[in-house]
Design an enzyme around this catalytic site. Structure first.
Site, PDB file in Angstrom:
ATOM      1  N   TYR A 179     150.649  31.090  58.343  1.00 58.55           N
ATOM      2  CA  TYR A 179     149.664  31.697  57.448  1.00 58.55           C
ATOM      3  C   TYR A 179     149.407  30.804  56.237  1.00 58.55           C
ATOM      4  O   TYR A 179     148.256  30.526  55.886  1.00 58.55           O
ATOM      5  CB  TYR A 179     150.162  33.070  57.004  1.00 58.55           C
ATOM      6  CG  TYR A 179     149.220  33.798  56.065  1.00 58.55           C
ATOM      7  CD1 TYR A 179     148.027  34.346  56.532  1.00 58.55           C
ATOM      8  CD2 TYR A 179     149.530  33.952  54.712  1.00 58.55           C
ATOM      9  CE1 TYR A 179     147.168  35.020  55.687  1.00 58.55           C
ATOM     10  CE2 TYR A 179     148.677  34.630  53.852  1.00 58.55           C
ATOM     11  CZ  TYR A 179     147.498  35.159  54.344  1.00 58.55           C
ATOM     12  OH  TYR A 179     146.655  35.829  53.500  1.00 58.55           O
ATOM     13  N   LYS A 207     145.838  28.994  55.109  1.00 64.27           N
ATOM     14  CA  LYS A 207     145.182  29.338  53.846  1.00 64.27           C
ATOM     15  C   LYS A 207     145.042  28.116  52.939  1.00 64.27           C
ATOM     16  O   LYS A 207     144.097  28.036  52.141  1.00 64.27           O
ATOM     17  CB  LYS A 207     145.948  30.457  53.148  1.00 64.27           C
ATOM     18  CG  LYS A 207     145.828  31.802  53.867  1.00 64.27           C
ATOM     19  CD  LYS A 207     144.369  32.207  54.062  1.00 64.27           C
ATOM     20  CE  LYS A 207     144.220  33.539  54.731  1.00 64.27           C
ATOM     21  NZ  LYS A 207     142.797  33.953  54.903  1.00 64.27           N
ATOM     22  N   ARG A 266     159.017  40.959  44.322  1.00 63.98           N
ATOM     23  CA  ARG A 266     158.510  39.620  43.978  1.00 63.98           C
ATOM     24  C   ARG A 266     157.231  39.672  43.145  1.00 63.98           C
ATOM     25  O   ARG A 266     156.681  38.632  42.786  1.00 63.98           O
ATOM     26  CB  ARG A 266     158.271  38.804  45.247  1.00 63.98           C
ATOM     27  CG  ARG A 266     157.105  39.258  46.093  1.00 63.98           C
ATOM     28  CD  ARG A 266     157.031  38.460  47.391  1.00 63.98           C
ATOM     29  NE  ARG A 266     155.818  38.753  48.137  1.00 63.98           N
ATOM     30  CZ  ARG A 266     155.574  38.327  49.379  1.00 63.98           C
ATOM     31  NH1 ARG A 266     156.483  37.580  49.998  1.00 63.98           N
ATOM     32  NH2 ARG A 266     154.453  38.619  49.984  1.00 63.98           N
ATOM     33  N   ARG A 306     156.269  32.482  56.079  1.00 65.92           N
ATOM     34  CA  ARG A 306     154.795  32.537  56.148  1.00 65.92           C
ATOM     35  C   ARG A 306     154.242  31.143  56.484  1.00 65.92           C
ATOM     36  O   ARG A 306     153.201  30.746  55.982  1.00 65.92           O
ATOM     37  CB  ARG A 306     154.215  33.045  54.835  1.00 65.92           C
ATOM     38  CG  ARG A 306     154.446  34.522  54.559  1.00 65.92           C
ATOM     39  CD  ARG A 306     153.660  35.395  55.520  1.00 65.92           C
ATOM     40  NE  ARG A 306     153.828  36.815  55.236  1.00 65.92           N
ATOM     41  CZ  ARG A 306     154.745  37.598  55.806  1.00 65.92           C
ATOM     42  NH1 ARG A 306     155.595  37.069  56.693  1.00 65.92           N
ATOM     43  NH2 ARG A 306     154.831  38.863  55.499  1.00 65.92           N
ATOM     44  N   PRO A 366     145.853  48.472  55.193  1.00 61.93           N
ATOM     45  CA  PRO A 366     146.510  48.910  56.429  1.00 61.93           C
ATOM     46  C   PRO A 366     147.341  47.811  57.087  1.00 61.93           C
ATOM     47  O   PRO A 366     148.442  48.066  57.584  1.00 61.93           O
ATOM     48  CB  PRO A 366     145.335  49.332  57.309  1.00 61.93           C
ATOM     49  CG  PRO A 366     144.292  49.783  56.343  1.00 61.93           C
ATOM     50  CD  PRO A 366     144.423  48.840  55.179  1.00 61.93           C
ATOM     51  N   SER A 367     146.836  46.573  57.085  1.00 62.62           N
ATOM     52  CA  SER A 367     147.593  45.485  57.715  1.00 62.62           C
ATOM     53  C   SER A 367     148.864  45.175  56.925  1.00 62.62           C
ATOM     54  O   SER A 367     149.899  44.821  57.508  1.00 62.62           O
ATOM     55  CB  SER A 367     146.722  44.227  57.842  1.00 62.62           C
ATOM     56  OG  SER A 367     146.310  43.754  56.570  1.00 62.62           O
ATOM     57  N   ASP A 427     132.189  39.177  66.201  1.00 63.40           N
ATOM     58  CA  ASP A 427     133.453  38.510  66.508  1.00 63.40           C
ATOM     59  C   ASP A 427     133.449  37.155  65.822  1.00 63.40           C
ATOM     60  O   ASP A 427     132.706  36.245  66.228  1.00 63.40           O
ATOM     61  CB  ASP A 427     133.613  38.360  68.026  1.00 63.40           C
ATOM     62  CG  ASP A 427     134.941  37.742  68.423  1.00 63.40           C
ATOM     63  OD1 ASP A 427     135.698  37.298  67.523  1.00 63.40           O
ATOM     64  OD2 ASP A 427     135.227  37.679  69.627  1.00 63.40           O
ATOM     65  N   ARG A 440     152.945  45.312  58.052  1.00 66.46           N
ATOM     66  CA  ARG A 440     153.975  44.300  57.819  1.00 66.46           C
ATOM     67  C   ARG A 440     155.200  44.907  57.133  1.00 66.46           C
ATOM     68  O   ARG A 440     156.327  44.508  57.410  1.00 66.46           O
ATOM     69  CB  ARG A 440     153.398  43.143  56.991  1.00 66.46           C
ATOM     70  CG  ARG A 440     152.317  42.358  57.718  1.00 66.46           C
ATOM     71  CD  ARG A 440     152.037  41.036  57.050  1.00 66.46           C
ATOM     72  NE  ARG A 440     151.475  41.159  55.722  1.00 66.46           N
ATOM     73  CZ  ARG A 440     150.189  41.370  55.468  1.00 66.46           C
ATOM     74  NH1 ARG A 440     149.332  41.508  56.465  1.00 66.46           N
ATOM     75  NH2 ARG A 440     149.744  41.436  54.225  1.00 66.46           N
TER      76      ARG A 440
END
Length: 248
Positions: A145, A149, A207, A142, A181-182, A57, A186
């Site tokens: 996020y 980043k 884009r 975004r 997969p993620s 974790d 989205r």
């Protein structure tokens, strides 16, 4: 083959996407890979003689300490992260706190735990997953996020400068949109808003200057390079691999 012979790599979020592809790529190049994730079921797909899997974790310091003690990594690939949708007005304090804990503080935890062993051995390559989205280019909806980043870029440069004379290298990878997969989750979520999965896919791809998103294996190839001695003179940099998105 054999570009990572004799090296030990610890990978977070190795259950799917870039982490999964990178664990396999490093194992194929001879590294002993310790592939970890909170989703132990996903780790079951990593069937390779050079890969050991166990739960870790990235939001828990004790879990990280146990993982680092077991892996004794020469290579640390921090891949855990989450993408929140929305502007600053859509964000909540809980989302902000969660994103910084997983996307940034997890790297603080893993690097702090792995550095003493790397310093004792006199070498180490730390690779952090950032994004072209953040300090390099902005994108709609975004906010959280992109902010996290951008913080990863600052973290990377600071670690690189502090340990540059002690055999430690620290770089970050800044991809554009990558098929995973993620990412498909989205696309589905946007498709529900637009009324069509195909319309959402078209919007994501539109884009991209190359007319497609990246494959996880393409990012994994850069991970292998940064993990290997081929990049021995490279540290403290953002490595953009976004299909020309930020260069428009």
């Amino acid at each position: 083959m054999g570009r990572l012979d004799g090296k030990r790599a610890l990978v977070t979020a190795a259950g799917q996407g870039i982490g999964h592809a990178s664990a396999l790529a490093m194992a194929n190049e001879g590294a002993q890979v310790f592939a970890t994730d909170v989703n132990t079921e996903a780790l079951g797909t990593l069937d390779h003689a050079n890969i050991v899997t166990f739960p870790l974790d990235a939001r828990d310091s004790d879990s990280i300490a146990d993982g680092v003690s077991r892996a004794k990594p020469d290579i640390l690939f921090n891949c855990a992260g989450f993408v929140h949708h929305g502007t600053i007005q859509d964000s909540t304090d809980d989302e902000w706190d969660f994103a910084f804990d997983l996307n940034v503080r997890s790297m603080y935890r893993t690097i702090r735990a792995a550095l003493p062993g790397m310093l004792d051995r006199g070498n180490g390559s730390i690779i952090n997953m950032s994004s072209a989205l953040g300090s390099i280019i902005g994108a709609p909806n975004r906010f959280i996020y992109g902010t996290t980043k951008a913080a990863v870029v600052g973290l990377t440069k600071s670690v690189a400068v502090d340990f540059i004379t002690q055999g430690i290298r620290c770089n970050c990878i800044c991809p554009g949109t990558v098929e995973s997969p993620s990412w498909h989750d989205r696309v589905k979520a946007l498709g529900e808003q637009l009324g069509s999965y195909d319309k959402a896919m078209e919007q994501f791809v539109a884009r991209q200057p190359m007319g497609r998103v990246a494959k996880a294996e393409e990012i994994a190839a850069l991970v292998v390079y940064l993990a290997s001695d081929e990049s021995a003179f490279t540290t403290g940099h953002t490595h953009i691999i976004d299909g020309g998105w930020s260069g428009q």
